[in-house]
Motif scaffolding. Structure first.
Motif, PDB file in Angstrom:
ATOM      1  N   VAL A  35      75.570  74.831  54.777  1.00  0.00           N
ATOM      2  CA  VAL A  35      74.552  75.640  55.449  1.00  0.00           C
ATOM      3  C   VAL A  35      74.899  77.129  55.375  1.00  0.00           C
ATOM      4  O   VAL A  35      76.065  77.518  55.534  1.00  0.00           O
ATOM      5  N   LEU A  36      73.875  77.947  55.143  1.00  0.00           N
ATOM      6  CA  LEU A  36      74.058  79.399  55.077  1.00  0.00           C
ATOM      7  C   LEU A  36      74.608  79.912  56.405  1.00  0.00           C
ATOM      8  O   LEU A  36      74.013  79.712  57.460  1.00  0.00           O
ATOM      9  N   GLU A  37      75.758  80.547  56.327  1.00  0.00           N
ATOM     10  CA  GLU A  37      76.360  81.123  57.532  1.00  0.00           C
ATOM     11  C   GLU A  37      76.016  82.609  57.655  1.00  0.00           C
ATOM     12  O   GLU A  37      75.710  83.094  58.732  1.00  0.00           O
ATOM     13  N   LYS A  38      76.063  83.332  56.503  1.00  0.00           N
ATOM     14  CA  LYS A  38      75.842  84.760  56.564  1.00  0.00           C
ATOM     15  C   LYS A  38      75.335  85.286  55.229  1.00  0.00           C
ATOM     16  O   LYS A  38      75.784  84.869  54.178  1.00  0.00           O
ATOM     17  N   LEU A  39      74.384  86.226  55.310  1.00  0.00           N
ATOM     18  CA  LEU A  39      73.912  86.943  54.149  1.00  0.00           C
ATOM     19  C   LEU A  39      74.283  88.400  54.360  1.00  0.00           C
ATOM     20  O   LEU A  39      74.049  88.950  55.435  1.00  0.00           O
ATOM     21  N   GLU A  40      74.899  88.996  53.353  1.00  0.00           N
ATOM     22  CA  GLU A  40      75.226  90.419  53.463  1.00  0.00           C
ATOM     23  C   GLU A  40      75.195  91.069  52.096  1.00  0.00           C
ATOM     24  O   GLU A  40      75.444  90.433  51.083  1.00  0.00           O
ATOM     25  N   LEU A  41      74.863  92.344  52.110  1.00  0.00           N
ATOM     26  CA  LEU A  41      74.897  93.127  50.883  1.00  0.00           C
ATOM     27  C   LEU A  41      76.319  93.597  50.666  1.00  0.00           C
ATOM     28  O   LEU A  41      76.986  94.052  51.594  1.00  0.00           O
ATOM     29  N   ILE A  42      76.786  93.482  49.437  1.00  0.00           N
ATOM     30  CA  ILE A  42      78.125  93.948  49.094  1.00  0.00           C
ATOM     31  C   ILE A  42      78.006  94.880  47.898  1.00  0.00           C
ATOM     32  O   ILE A  42      77.044  94.815  47.138  1.00  0.00           O
ATOM     33  N   THR A  43      78.978  95.760  47.748  1.00  0.00           N
ATOM     34  CA  THR A  43      78.993  96.662  46.608  1.00  0.00           C
ATOM     35  C   THR A  43      79.437  95.905  45.370  1.00  0.00           C
ATOM     36  O   THR A  43      80.409  95.170  45.419  1.00  0.00           O
ATOM     37  N   GLN A  44      78.707  96.077  44.310  1.00  0.00           N
ATOM     38  CA  GLN A  44      79.024  95.398  43.055  1.00  0.00           C
ATOM     39  C   GLN A  44      80.337  95.894  42.499  1.00  0.00           C
ATOM     40  O   GLN A  44      80.614  97.086  42.516  1.00  0.00           O
ATOM     41  N   ALA A  45      81.142  94.972  41.995  1.00  0.00           N
ATOM     42  CA  ALA A  45      82.370  95.358  41.316  1.00  0.00           C
ATOM     43  C   ALA A  45      82.004  95.933  39.955  1.00  0.00           C
ATOM     44  O   ALA A  45      81.132  95.425  39.269  1.00  0.00           O
ATOM     45  N   LYS A  46      82.674  97.022  39.589  1.00  0.00           N
ATOM     46  CA  LYS A  46      82.367  97.657  38.303  1.00  0.00           C
ATOM     47  C   LYS A  46      83.396  97.276  37.285  1.00  0.00           C
ATOM     48  O   LYS A  46      84.492  97.026  37.505  1.00  0.00           O
TER      49      LYS A  46
END
Length: 133
Positions: free
Chosen positions: A122-133
């Protein structure tokens, strides 16, 4: 005697002023930093909520199977400390979810990925993260 006391008092005040100025600057910098962190945190929370709403996902209810059917396969899957993490590219999602298009245009979301963390299935958390370059 009164003159010596006054001179001593003036000398004390004059030497204390730079220390007070340094202290006041430190307090001002600390408060400014805290306000910026609070503003950034509120902005991030608002973006996370907007993305979650646009994708139609519900933390604590959406399952991995339902999300995979809705969003397709994630760009990456990892396991860490008993949790599963899926990462989707924001620009790829915006192609299928036009409501994300405006978010992708913002400076804050342009370089982001959507990370979903699951507890069990089950989905616990949705968050935006900075993309690794």
């Amino acid at each position: 005697m009164k003159l010596k006391f006054s001179a001593l008092f003036v000398a004390f005040v004059v030497t204390a002023v730079p220390a007070q100025a340094d202290w006041l600057n430190a307090v001002k910098d600390g408060v400014g930093s805290t306000l910026k962190e609070t503003k950034d945190s509120a902005k991030t929370a608002a973006l996370n909520t907007s993305v979650r709403t646009a994708l139609g996902l519900t933390e604590g209810k959406s399952t991995q199977a339902a999300i995979a059917e809705k969003l397709g396969e994630p760009a990456s899957k990892t396991e860490k400390e008993g949790k599963t993490f899926w990462v989707y590219d924001m620009t790829v999602l915006s192609a299928s979810y036009p409501t994300l298009t405006q978010l992708v245009k913002t400076r804050d979301a342009a370089q982001k990925s959507v990370q979903l963390s699951f507890k069990a299935d089950v989905l616990e958390k949705l968050e935006l993260i900075t993309q690794a370059k």
